[in-house]
Design a protein around this motif. Structure first.
Motif, short mmCIF file in Angstrom:
data_model
loop_
_atom_site.label_atom_id
_atom_site.label_comp_id
_atom_site.label_asym_id
_atom_site.label_seq_id
_atom_site.Cartn_x
_atom_site.Cartn_y
_atom_site.Cartn_z
N LYS A 68 0.82 -1.21 0.00
CA LYS A 68 0.00 0.00 0.00
C LYS A 68 0.86 1.27 0.00
O LYS A 68 0.53 2.25 -0.65
N ALA A 69 1.98 1.24 0.72
CA ALA A 69 2.86 2.41 0.82
C ALA A 69 3.96 2.39 -0.24
O ALA A 69 4.87 3.22 -0.19
N ASP A 70 3.90 1.46 -1.18
CA ASP A 70 4.91 1.32 -2.23
C ASP A 70 6.32 1.05 -1.68
O ASP A 70 7.31 1.39 -2.30
N ARG A 71 6.38 0.42 -0.51
CA ARG A 71 7.68 0.01 0.04
C ARG A 71 8.08 -1.37 -0.49
O ARG A 71 9.21 -1.79 -0.33
N ARG A 72 7.13 -2.06 -1.06
CA ARG A 72 7.40 -3.38 -1.63
C ARG A 72 6.98 -3.35 -3.10
O ARG A 72 5.84 -2.97 -3.41
N PRO A 73 7.87 -3.77 -4.00
CA PRO A 73 7.48 -3.76 -5.41
C PRO A 73 6.47 -4.87 -5.70
O PRO A 73 6.45 -5.91 -5.04
N GLY A 74 5.64 -4.61 -6.67
CA GLY A 74 4.65 -5.60 -7.07
C GLY A 74 4.14 -5.28 -8.46
O GLY A 74 4.36 -4.18 -8.97
N THR A 75 3.48 -6.24 -9.06
CA THR A 75 2.91 -5.99 -10.38
C THR A 75 1.55 -5.34 -10.25
O THR A 75 1.28 -4.33 -10.89
N MET A 77 -0.27 -5.83 -6.85
CA MET A 77 -0.63 -5.79 -5.43
C MET A 77 -0.59 -4.37 -4.85
O MET A 77 -1.38 -4.06 -3.96
N ASN A 78 0.28 -3.52 -5.35
CA ASN A 78 0.33 -2.15 -4.83
C ASN A 78 -1.00 -1.45 -5.07
O ASN A 78 -1.53 -0.79 -4.19
N ARG A 79 -1.54 -1.63 -6.26
CA ARG A 79 -2.82 -1.00 -6.59
C ARG A 79 -3.97 -1.64 -5.83
O ARG A 79 -4.89 -0.96 -5.38
N ILE A 80 -3.92 -2.95 -5.67
CA ILE A 80 -4.98 -3.64 -4.93
C ILE A 80 -4.96 -3.21 -3.46
O ILE A 80 -6.01 -2.90 -2.89
N ALA A 81 -3.80 -3.18 -2.85
CA ALA A 81 -3.69 -2.84 -1.43
C ALA A 81 -4.20 -1.42 -1.15
O ALA A 81 -4.82 -1.18 -0.11
N LYS A 82 -3.99 -0.51 -2.08
CA LYS A 82 -4.45 0.87 -1.90
C LYS A 82 -5.97 0.96 -1.87
O LYS A 82 -6.53 1.94 -1.39
N GLY A 83 -6.66 -0.06 -2.36
CA GLY A 83 -8.11 -0.07 -2.38
C GLY A 83 -8.75 -0.50 -1.07
O GLY A 83 -9.97 -0.45 -0.93
N TYR A 84 -7.94 -0.92 -0.10
CA TYR A 84 -8.46 -1.38 1.18
C TYR A 84 -8.05 -0.45 2.31
O TYR A 84 -6.93 0.05 2.33
N SER A 85 -8.94 -0.27 3.27
CA SER A 85 -8.59 0.47 4.48
C SER A 85 -7.74 -0.44 5.37
O SER A 85 -7.69 -1.66 5.17
N ASP A 86 -7.10 0.14 6.36
CA ASP A 86 -6.31 -0.66 7.30
C ASP A 86 -7.20 -1.66 8.03
O ASP A 86 -6.78 -2.80 8.29
N GLU A 87 -8.43 -1.27 8.33
CA GLU A 87 -9.37 -2.16 9.02
C GLU A 87 -9.75 -3.33 8.11
O GLU A 87 -9.88 -4.47 8.57
N GLN A 88 -9.95 -3.06 6.84
CA GLN A 88 -10.29 -4.13 5.91
C GLN A 88 -9.12 -5.09 5.73
O GLN A 88 -9.32 -6.30 5.68
N ILE A 89 -7.92 -4.55 5.64
CA ILE A 89 -6.73 -5.40 5.53
C ILE A 89 -6.62 -6.30 6.76
O ILE A 89 -6.34 -7.50 6.63
N ALA A 90 -6.86 -5.75 7.93
CA ALA A 90 -6.80 -6.54 9.16
C ALA A 90 -7.86 -7.65 9.13
O ALA A 90 -7.57 -8.79 9.53
#
Length: 100
Positions: A68-75, A77-90
């Motif tokens: 989500k914070a672009d600290r990890r490269p991905g094809t 997943m970066n865009r997918i992670a940005k679509g979720y709130s921290d609560e949803q990720i948890a």
């Protein structure tokens, strides 16, 4: 000024509906269904993409936060992670951690 009072009243009146909708949003299990498209049925991948089933909750949360914070490269997943709130990720991580 007459317009502002009704707008404020309406906003205050609608706030509980918004909070209620968030509280009854999709469960971690329902949201995790989208993960299975790439990570395999029930999070068990037969291909080059990592399996998720049984990963520790904190690991999943950390990895998603990094995507989500672009600290990890991905094809994607970066865009997918940005679509979720921290609560949803948890919530997703809570559910995925139960998979075996």
């Amino acid at each position: 000024m007459g317009i502002r009072v009704p707008a404020m009243v309406l906003a205050v009146w609608l706030l509980p509906l918004q909070v209620s909708a968030q509280a009854t949003g999709p469960s971690g299990q329902a949201m995790a269904q989208t993960c299975y498209v790439c990570h395999g049925p029930a999070g068990k991948s037969d291909g080059p993409i990592a399996s998720l089933a049984g990963l520790p909750r904190d690991h999943i949360v950390r990895q998603m936060a990094d995507f989500k914070a672009d600290r990890r490269p991905g094809t994607i997943m970066n865009r997918i992670a940005k679509g979720y709130s921290d609560e949803q990720i948890a919530a997703i991580a809570d559910f995925i951690a139960t998979l075996k």
